[in-house]
Structure formats: C-alpha cells, structure tokens
Design a protein around this motif. Structure first.
Motif, mmCIF file in Angstrom:
data_model
loop_
_atom_site.group_PDB
_atom_site.id
_atom_site.type_symbol
_atom_site.label_atom_id
_atom_site.label_comp_id
_atom_site.label_asym_id
_atom_site.label_seq_id
_atom_site.Cartn_x
_atom_site.Cartn_y
_atom_site.Cartn_z
ATOM 1 N N GLY A 69 4.666 -4.352 4.240
ATOM 2 C CA GLY A 69 5.861 -3.679 4.712
ATOM 3 C C GLY A 69 7.024 -4.608 4.991
ATOM 4 O O GLY A 69 7.980 -4.226 5.658
ATOM 5 N N GLU A 70 6.964 -5.840 4.499
ATOM 6 C CA GLU A 70 8.053 -6.792 4.719
ATOM 7 C C GLU A 70 9.294 -6.414 3.909
ATOM 8 O O GLU A 70 10.407 -6.714 4.329
ATOM 9 N N ILE A 71 9.088 -5.804 2.744
ATOM 10 C CA ILE A 71 10.210 -5.297 1.946
ATOM 11 C C ILE A 71 9.857 -3.883 1.500
ATOM 12 O O ILE A 71 8.685 -3.500 1.479
ATOM 13 N N SER A 72 10.859 -3.138 1.151
ATOM 14 C CA SER A 72 10.620 -1.777 0.658
ATOM 15 C C SER A 72 10.693 -1.790 -0.868
ATOM 16 O O SER A 72 11.393 -2.620 -1.456
ATOM 17 N N PRO A 73 9.987 -0.880 -1.516
ATOM 18 C CA PRO A 73 10.004 -0.864 -2.983
ATOM 19 C C PRO A 73 11.391 -0.514 -3.507
ATOM 20 O O PRO A 73 12.032 0.413 -3.026
ATOM 21 N N SER A 74 11.844 -1.313 -4.490
ATOM 22 C CA SER A 74 13.188 -1.091 -5.027
ATOM 23 C C SER A 74 13.169 -0.660 -6.487
ATOM 24 O O SER A 74 14.190 -0.243 -7.010
ATOM 25 N N THR A 75 12.016 -0.755 -7.132
ATOM 26 C CA THR A 75 11.901 -0.361 -8.538
ATOM 27 C C THR A 75 10.676 0.525 -8.700
ATOM 28 O O THR A 75 9.782 0.532 -7.838
ATOM 29 N N PRO A 76 10.588 1.254 -9.799
ATOM 30 C CA PRO A 76 9.375 2.041 -10.059
ATOM 31 C C PRO A 76 8.131 1.152 -10.174
ATOM 32 O O PRO A 76 7.029 1.564 -9.803
ATOM 33 N N GLU A 77 8.308 -0.078 -10.653
ATOM 34 C CA GLU A 77 7.183 -1.017 -10.738
ATOM 35 C C GLU A 77 6.645 -1.332 -9.342
ATOM 36 O O GLU A 77 5.427 -1.395 -9.139
ATOM 37 N N ASP A 78 7.533 -1.518 -8.373
ATOM 38 C CA ASP A 78 7.115 -1.773 -6.994
ATOM 39 C C ASP A 78 6.350 -0.584 -6.421
ATOM 40 O O ASP A 78 5.350 -0.755 -5.718
ATOM 41 N N GLU A 79 6.819 0.624 -6.725
ATOM 42 C CA GLU A 79 6.124 1.819 -6.242
ATOM 43 C C GLU A 79 4.740 1.934 -6.873
ATOM 44 O O GLU A 79 3.788 2.356 -6.221
ATOM 45 N N ASN A 80 4.617 1.537 -8.146
ATOM 46 C CA ASN A 80 3.310 1.541 -8.797
ATOM 47 C C ASN A 80 2.383 0.496 -8.177
ATOM 48 O O ASN A 80 1.185 0.729 -8.035
ATOM 49 N N ALA B 284 1.170 2.073 -4.925
ATOM 50 C CA ALA B 284 0.221 3.171 -5.164
ATOM 51 C C ALA B 284 -1.141 2.629 -5.606
ATOM 52 O O ALA B 284 -2.180 3.118 -5.157
ATOM 53 N N ALA B 285 -1.146 1.618 -6.455
ATOM 54 C CA ALA B 285 -2.412 1.029 -6.905
ATOM 55 C C ALA B 285 -3.090 0.269 -5.771
ATOM 56 O O ALA B 285 -4.310 0.323 -5.617
ATOM 57 N N ALA B 286 -2.304 -0.439 -4.962
ATOM 58 C CA ALA B 286 -2.880 -1.220 -3.867
ATOM 59 C C ALA B 286 -3.524 -0.331 -2.814
ATOM 60 O O ALA B 286 -4.551 -0.697 -2.233
ATOM 61 N N PHE B 287 -2.945 0.839 -2.558
ATOM 62 C CA PHE B 287 -3.503 1.747 -1.561
ATOM 63 C C PHE B 287 -4.459 2.767 -2.153
ATOM 64 O O PHE B 287 -4.933 3.656 -1.454
ATOM 65 N N GLY B 288 -4.749 2.667 -3.453
ATOM 66 C CA GLY B 288 -5.725 3.537 -4.086
ATOM 67 C C GLY B 288 -5.229 4.930 -4.390
ATOM 68 O O GLY B 288 -6.024 5.831 -4.637
ATOM 69 N N LYS B 289 -3.916 5.145 -4.395
ATOM 70 C CA LYS B 289 -3.377 6.469 -4.687
ATOM 71 C C LYS B 289 -3.339 6.756 -6.183
ATOM 72 O O LYS B 289 -3.250 7.904 -6.578
ATOM 73 N N GLN B 290 -3.385 5.707 -6.993
ATOM 74 C CA GLN B 290 -3.462 5.866 -8.446
ATOM 75 C C GLN B 290 -4.266 4.708 -9.010
ATOM 76 O O GLN B 290 -4.428 3.682 -8.359
ATOM 77 N N ASP B 291 -4.775 4.900 -10.198
ATOM 78 C CA ASP B 291 -5.515 3.827 -10.850
ATOM 79 C C ASP B 291 -4.552 2.735 -11.284
ATOM 80 O O ASP B 291 -3.440 3.015 -11.731
ATOM 81 N N PRO B 292 -4.967 1.468 -11.156
ATOM 82 C CA PRO B 292 -4.081 0.379 -11.586
ATOM 83 C C PRO B 292 -3.851 0.426 -13.093
ATOM 84 O O PRO B 292 -4.789 0.625 -13.858
ATOM 85 N N GLN B 293 -2.593 0.259 -13.504
ATOM 86 C CA GLN B 293 -2.234 0.330 -14.912
ATOM 87 C C GLN B 293 -1.932 -1.049 -15.497
ATOM 88 O O GLN B 293 -2.462 -1.400 -16.531
ATOM 89 N N SER B 294 -1.080 -1.812 -14.832
ATOM 90 C CA SER B 294 -0.683 -3.116 -15.365
ATOM 91 C C SER B 294 -1.729 -4.172 -15.020
ATOM 92 O O SER B 294 -2.597 -3.962 -14.168
ATOM 93 N N ILE B 295 -1.613 -5.303 -15.664
ATOM 94 C CA ILE B 295 -2.548 -6.399 -15.402
ATOM 95 C C ILE B 295 -2.400 -6.881 -13.965
ATOM 96 O O ILE B 295 -3.384 -7.189 -13.299
ATOM 97 N N ALA B 296 -1.163 -6.934 -13.463
ATOM 98 C CA ALA B 296 -0.935 -7.382 -12.088
ATOM 99 C C ALA B 296 -1.577 -6.422 -11.087
ATOM 100 O O ALA B 296 -2.176 -6.864 -10.099
ATOM 101 N N GLU B 297 -1.467 -5.136 -11.331
ATOM 102 C CA GLU B 297 -2.085 -4.152 -10.440
ATOM 103 C C GLU B 297 -3.599 -4.280 -10.470
ATOM 104 O O GLU B 297 -4.254 -4.254 -9.426
ATOM 105 N N LYS B 298 -4.166 -4.417 -11.656
ATOM 106 C CA LYS B 298 -5.623 -4.570 -11.780
ATOM 107 C C LYS B 298 -6.093 -5.841 -11.101
ATOM 108 O O LYS B 298 -7.129 -5.859 -10.424
#
Length: 124
Positions: A51-62, A65-79
C-alpha cells in the motif's frame, strides 16, 4: 523524503538476502525469465501490495489482483511473484531428531530438562 513513483520503483532491483542470499537465478526455484522478472518488478509489486503506492496502470491492477489471489497470474512477473510468495511462506520442515532438548552431564549433574525420557515398545 522522496516521493515513490512507479518509474523509480521499476528502476530498482529486487532482492531478498534473507531467503535467497545468492539471488533468485541461483536458487533453482525460478526459471531464468522468472528470476529476471522478479528482480525487475519485485520492488514495484511489493510497494503495491504494502500500500505504499496506488495502482496507476492496468498492469499494476493486474499485479495486485494476482498477488491477492483474485485472478490467476497472467504475466511472467505475476507468476514469479506468486511463486516467490509460496516459497517464502511455506511451512518450515521439522527435524527428524525430534524437538526434545538433549541432556548433557557435567560433573555428575544432568543439565537437560528431559532427564526421564523412556521409550516403550509394544511387543505383540
């Protein structure tokens, strides 16, 4: 104090000397691409999750979502981040020798707490 921005966080390399003292690429837990993505985006994802910064792009929101388990990780960084979290938060292995303190005898006096341990075998 400097203001954290997405660009400043992406420019820093992420490392975890406690859990991966020799780096992610030498651990054997991550592929080459995963270790590169984790090093590049790890600081950003950690700041987003904390929570140090807020998401500013759709990539940040993804990432969130992946970090909190709300969606499956898609990108290599998320995985890589999800795999990293699973690795550092896995339960520690117990000792095969048990958890009892050993008693040491010094000058005829025992110093351990478990002085009267006995093993009983059931004979059939």
């Amino acid at each position: 104090m400097t203001k954290l921005t997405r660009e400043s966080l992406v420019s820093r390399l992420f490392n975890d000397p406690k859990n991966y003292p020799y780096g992610f690429s030498r651990s054997g837990d991550f592929s080459i691409n995963e270790s590169k993505a984790l090093s590049q985006y790890g600081v950003l994802i950690a700041a987003l999750v904390d929570g140090e910064i807020s998401p500013s792009t759709p990539e940040d929101e993804n990432f969130l979502a992946a970090a909190f388990g709300k969606q499956d990780p898609q990108s290599i960084a998320e995985k890589a981040w999800v795999k990293y979290q699973k690795r550092i938060n896995r339960p520690k292995m117990g000792s095969i020798y048990g958890s009892h303190k050993t008693s040491i005898e010094i000058d005829g006096e025992s110093t351990g707490e478990d002085d009267d341990i006995s093993i009983e075998l059931d004979e059939e």
